[in-house]
Design an enzyme around this catalytic site. Structure first.
Site, short mmCIF file in Angstrom:
data_model
loop_
_atom_site.label_atom_id
_atom_site.label_comp_id
_atom_site.label_asym_id
_atom_site.label_seq_id
_atom_site.Cartn_x
_atom_site.Cartn_y
_atom_site.Cartn_z
N TYR A 1 0.83 -1.22 0.00
CA TYR A 1 0.00 0.00 0.00
C TYR A 1 0.86 1.27 0.00
CZ TYR A 1 -4.40 -2.42 0.12
OH TYR A 1 -5.49 -3.18 -0.26
N ARG B 1 1.85 1.76 -3.49
CA ARG B 1 0.74 2.28 -4.30
C ARG B 1 0.47 3.74 -3.98
NH1 ARG B 1 -4.13 -1.66 -3.54
NH2 ARG B 1 -5.19 -0.20 -4.93
N ASP C 1 -8.11 5.55 -5.52
CA ASP C 1 -6.98 6.44 -5.82
C ASP C 1 -7.28 7.93 -5.66
OD1 ASP C 1 -7.47 5.55 -9.32
OD2 ASP C 1 -8.39 7.18 -8.19
N HIS D 1 -15.24 1.44 -2.27
CA HIS D 1 -14.16 0.60 -1.73
C HIS D 1 -13.19 1.39 -0.87
CE1 HIS D 1 -14.80 -2.54 -5.16
NE2 HIS D 1 -15.69 -2.67 -4.19
N CYS E 1 -7.94 2.94 11.97
CA CYS E 1 -7.35 2.18 13.08
C CYS E 1 -7.98 0.79 13.15
CB CYS E 1 -7.59 2.90 14.42
SG CYS E 1 -7.00 1.88 15.80
N CYS F 1 -5.38 4.47 20.55
CA CYS F 1 -5.38 3.17 21.27
C CYS F 1 -4.14 2.33 21.00
CB CYS F 1 -6.62 2.37 20.88
SG CYS F 1 -6.53 1.69 19.22
N THR G 1 -14.21 -0.96 -15.93
CA THR G 1 -14.25 -2.01 -14.91
C THR G 1 -14.48 -3.37 -15.56
OG1 THR G 1 -15.30 -2.80 -12.87
CG2 THR G 1 -16.73 -1.65 -14.45
N SER G 2 -13.82 -4.39 -14.98
CA SER G 2 -13.99 -5.76 -15.48
C SER G 2 -15.30 -6.35 -14.99
CB SER G 2 -12.82 -6.63 -14.99
OG SER G 2 -12.78 -6.60 -13.56
N ASN H 1 -15.26 0.43 -22.35
CA ASN H 1 -14.23 -0.49 -21.86
C ASN H 1 -13.36 -0.95 -23.03
OD1 ASN H 1 -13.44 -1.54 -19.25
ND2 ASN H 1 -13.72 -3.55 -20.16
C1 BV8 Z 1 -17.98 -8.82 0.19
C2 BV8 Z 1 -10.02 -2.09 -2.49
C3 BV8 Z 1 -19.28 -9.91 1.83
C4 BV8 Z 1 -8.71 -2.60 -2.03
C5 BV8 Z 1 -11.11 -3.87 -3.76
C6 BV8 Z 1 -15.29 -16.01 -3.91
C7 BV8 Z 1 -14.32 -15.99 -2.93
C8 BV8 Z 1 -14.11 -14.87 -2.11
C9 BV8 Z 1 -14.92 -13.75 -2.25
C10 BV8 Z 1 -15.87 -13.80 -3.23
C11 BV8 Z 1 -16.08 -14.89 -4.05
N1 BV8 Z 1 -17.09 -14.60 -4.90
C12 BV8 Z 1 -17.52 -13.36 -4.66
C13 BV8 Z 1 -16.81 -12.87 -3.64
C14 BV8 Z 1 -16.97 -11.58 -3.05
C15 BV8 Z 1 -15.78 -10.69 -3.45
C16 BV8 Z 1 -15.63 -10.69 -4.97
O1 BV8 Z 1 -16.43 -10.10 -5.67
N2 BV8 Z 1 -14.57 -11.37 -5.47
C17 BV8 Z 1 -14.37 -11.46 -6.90
C18 BV8 Z 1 -12.88 -11.31 -7.23
C19 BV8 Z 1 -14.92 -12.81 -7.35
N3 BV8 Z 1 -16.17 -9.39 -2.99
C20 BV8 Z 1 -15.82 -9.04 -1.74
O2 BV8 Z 1 -15.12 -9.69 -1.00
C21 BV8 Z 1 -16.43 -7.72 -1.29
N4 BV8 Z 1 -17.03 -7.91 0.00
O3 BV8 Z 1 -18.46 -9.49 -0.68
O4 BV8 Z 1 -18.30 -8.92 1.51
C22 BV8 Z 1 -19.60 -9.70 3.26
C23 BV8 Z 1 -20.90 -9.33 3.59
C24 BV8 Z 1 -21.22 -9.18 4.92
C25 BV8 Z 1 -20.25 -9.36 5.92
C26 BV8 Z 1 -18.94 -9.69 5.56
C27 BV8 Z 1 -18.61 -9.87 4.22
C28 BV8 Z 1 -15.37 -6.66 -1.18
C29 BV8 Z 1 -14.78 -6.38 -2.55
C30 BV8 Z 1 -13.86 -5.16 -2.47
C31 BV8 Z 1 -12.43 -5.59 -2.62
N5 BV8 Z 1 -11.58 -4.40 -2.67
N6 BV8 Z 1 -10.38 -2.75 -3.74
C32 BV8 Z 1 -7.58 -2.13 -2.90
O5 BV8 Z 1 -7.80 -1.43 -3.91
O6 BV8 Z 1 -6.44 -2.44 -2.52
S1 BV8 Z 1 -11.50 -4.57 -5.23
C33 BV8 Z 1 -10.50 -4.04 -6.49
O7 BV8 Z 1 -11.07 -4.62 -7.66
C34 BV8 Z 1 -10.51 -2.55 -6.77
O8 BV8 Z 1 -11.36 -1.78 -5.99
C35 BV8 Z 1 -10.99 -2.50 -8.20
O9 BV8 Z 1 -11.60 -1.34 -8.54
C36 BV8 Z 1 -11.93 -3.63 -8.15
C37 BV8 Z 1 -12.54 -4.10 -9.41
O10 BV8 Z 1 -11.58 -4.20 -10.37
P1 BV8 Z 1 -11.70 -3.19 -11.61
O11 BV8 Z 1 -11.80 -1.81 -11.07
O12 BV8 Z 1 -12.79 -3.65 -12.49
O13 BV8 Z 1 -10.29 -3.34 -12.25
P2 BV8 Z 1 -9.79 -4.50 -13.23
O14 BV8 Z 1 -8.31 -4.39 -13.36
O15 BV8 Z 1 -10.38 -5.80 -12.79
O16 BV8 Z 1 -10.47 -4.14 -14.63
C38 BV8 Z 1 -10.08 -2.98 -15.34
C39 BV8 Z 1 -10.94 -2.93 -16.60
O17 BV8 Z 1 -10.64 -1.72 -17.28
C40 BV8 Z 1 -10.64 -4.06 -17.57
O18 BV8 Z 1 -11.87 -4.55 -18.07
C41 BV8 Z 1 -9.84 -3.38 -18.68
O19 BV8 Z 1 -10.11 -3.94 -19.94
C42 BV8 Z 1 -10.37 -1.99 -18.64
N7 BV8 Z 1 -9.42 -0.95 -19.06
C43 BV8 Z 1 -8.08 -0.94 -18.93
N8 BV8 Z 1 -7.59 0.23 -19.38
C44 BV8 Z 1 -8.64 0.97 -19.80
C45 BV8 Z 1 -9.81 0.22 -19.59
N9 BV8 Z 1 -11.03 0.67 -19.92
C46 BV8 Z 1 -11.10 1.92 -20.44
N10 BV8 Z 1 -10.02 2.69 -20.67
C47 BV8 Z 1 -8.78 2.25 -20.37
N11 BV8 Z 1 -7.72 3.03 -20.61
ZN ZN Z 2 -7.27 3.25 17.62
#
Ligand code: BV8
Ligand code: ZN
Length: 266
Positions: free
Chosen positions: A74, A77, A111, A136, A144, A171, A209-210, A234
């Site tokens: 992080y 990043r 970001d 997100h 904290c 804390c 977004t993917s 996209n």
């Molecule tokens: C939740 C913050 C429940 C951190 C991020 C199986 C196992 C485990 C979990 C799961 C599972 N199935 C589903 C889940 C849930 C999971 C999930 O969805 N997993 C996926 C991978 C299957 N989701 C979660 O865990 C979420 N929480 O479900 O909680 C719960 C409920 C109650 C109580 C407790 C729990 C939380 C998800 C959030 C994760 N955090 N980010 C950090 O950034 O470090 S996610 C991360 O991916 C980023 O935020 C990012 O934005 C996000 C999505 O990715 P994209 O933004 O789409 O980026 P990507 O690279 O994938 O795609 C880019 C696209 O742009 C591409 O299509 C590309 O072609 C295109 N592109 C590229 N360049 C360009 C362009 N397009 C236009 N112009 C360009 N120039």
């Molecule tokens: Zn604290």
């Protein structure tokens, strides 16, 4: 016979007409909109996740197990993002929101570039209409891990050992980046705001977004359920493409200004 995707010019004209006719617009953005600012996407070539699996670093278990490595990623990043600026895709969305008044920007990105674009495009005016809903969290804020207090994130974190990682002044628990990790619930208030706005929109514009990460990937479906339409910008097909009335292939930095800028812009 299937003519294949409509010619970009024809599809772009149809998308422009839909946006101009829309009363309420919700934009949902992902890492792709920041790619042209120099921030690697998550899943694309050279993406952030390339050398790691998301669950390895962007997850509470990873922070429990190895907070130093998580902070190393992080901190790297944060430094990368600090050197980046909004690109024409962010700028065009901000101008639309400032001009149109019924546009909500929802972003999966942490970001902060939409906020910086809003401030720049507002040019000293009120940037609020273009400030995004950050579903997100924000990489530039610390949270904290003990008492939940939030604070501005530092850009000079010493990640050489656990002992040098940032701690809470209240804390003394370890601080973490204020982002939502895999397996963590999104903030209910934030998520319901995003779904509610999408459920009232005439057009949901999905850019860069993917559409793989849930629940954010389902936000555009709320617009469809309400009878609105999805317009996708996209570089490639996504699981959302089949739900989109119009799906434009190309970069957000080029397509969003062409799609959104008013005709009378100089
Ligand atoms: C939740 C913050 C429940 C951190 C991020 C199986 C196992 C485990 C979990 C799961 C599972 N199935 C589903 C889940 C849930 C999971 C999930 O969805 N997993 C996926 C991978 C299957 N989701 C979660 O865990 C979420 N929480 O479900 O909680 C719960 C409920 C109650 C109580 C407790 C729990 C939380 C998800 C959030 C994760 N955090 N980010 C950090 O950034 O470090 S996610 C991360 O991916 C980023 O935020 C990012 O934005 C996000 C999505 O990715 P994209 O933004 O789409 O980026 P990507 O690279 O994938 O795609 C880019 C696209 O742009 C591409 O299509 C590309 O072609 C295109 N592109 C590229 N360049 C360009 C362009 N397009 C236009 N112009 C360009 N120039
Ligand atoms: Zn604290």
């Amino acid at each position: 016979m299937n003519q294949g995707p409509p010619a970009p010019a024809e599809a772009l004209a149809r998308a422009r007409a839909a946006v101009q006719a829309a009363g309420r617009i919700v934009a949902v953005t992902g890492a792709g909109i920041s790619a042209e600012s120099g921030i690697p996407t998550f899943r694309g070539a050279g993406g952030l996740w390339r050398s790691f699996r998301p669950e390895d670093l962007a997850a509470p278990e990873a922070f429990q197990r190895d907070p130093r490595t998580v902070w190393e990623w992080y901190a790297w990043r944060r430094g990368l993002i600090a050197a980046c600026v909004p690109n024409p895709g962010h700028d065009a969305l901000a101008r639309l929101a400032l001009r149109q008044g019924h546009t909500t920007i929802v972003t999966q990105n942490v970001d902060g570039l939409h906020t910086r674009a809003a401030e720049i495009q507002a040019g000293g005016g009120d940037p609020t209409p273009a400030i995004p809903v950050e579903v997100h969290g924000a990489i530039d804020r610390d949270l904290c891990s003990g008492c939940g207090v939030r604070s501005p994130g530092s850009h000079s974190i010493e990640v050489s050992s656990v002992e040098t990682l940032p701690r809470c002044v209240v804390c003394d628990a370890l601080l973490r980046p204020d982002v939502i990790w895999f397996g963590e619930a999104l903030e209910t208030r934030v998520l319901s705001q995003a779904f509610s706005m999408a459920g009232q929109a005439d057009v949901c514009l999905v850019a860069g977004t993917s559409a793989l990460v849930h629940p954010a990937a389902s936000i555009p479906l709320a617009t469809l359920e309400h009878g609105g339409m999805v317009v996708e910008v996209n570089m490639e097909d996504t699981p959302l493409t089949r739900h989109a009335a119009i799906s434009l292939r190309g970069s957000a930095g080029a397509l969003l200004p062409a799609l959104l800028d008013a005709d009378d812009l100089p």
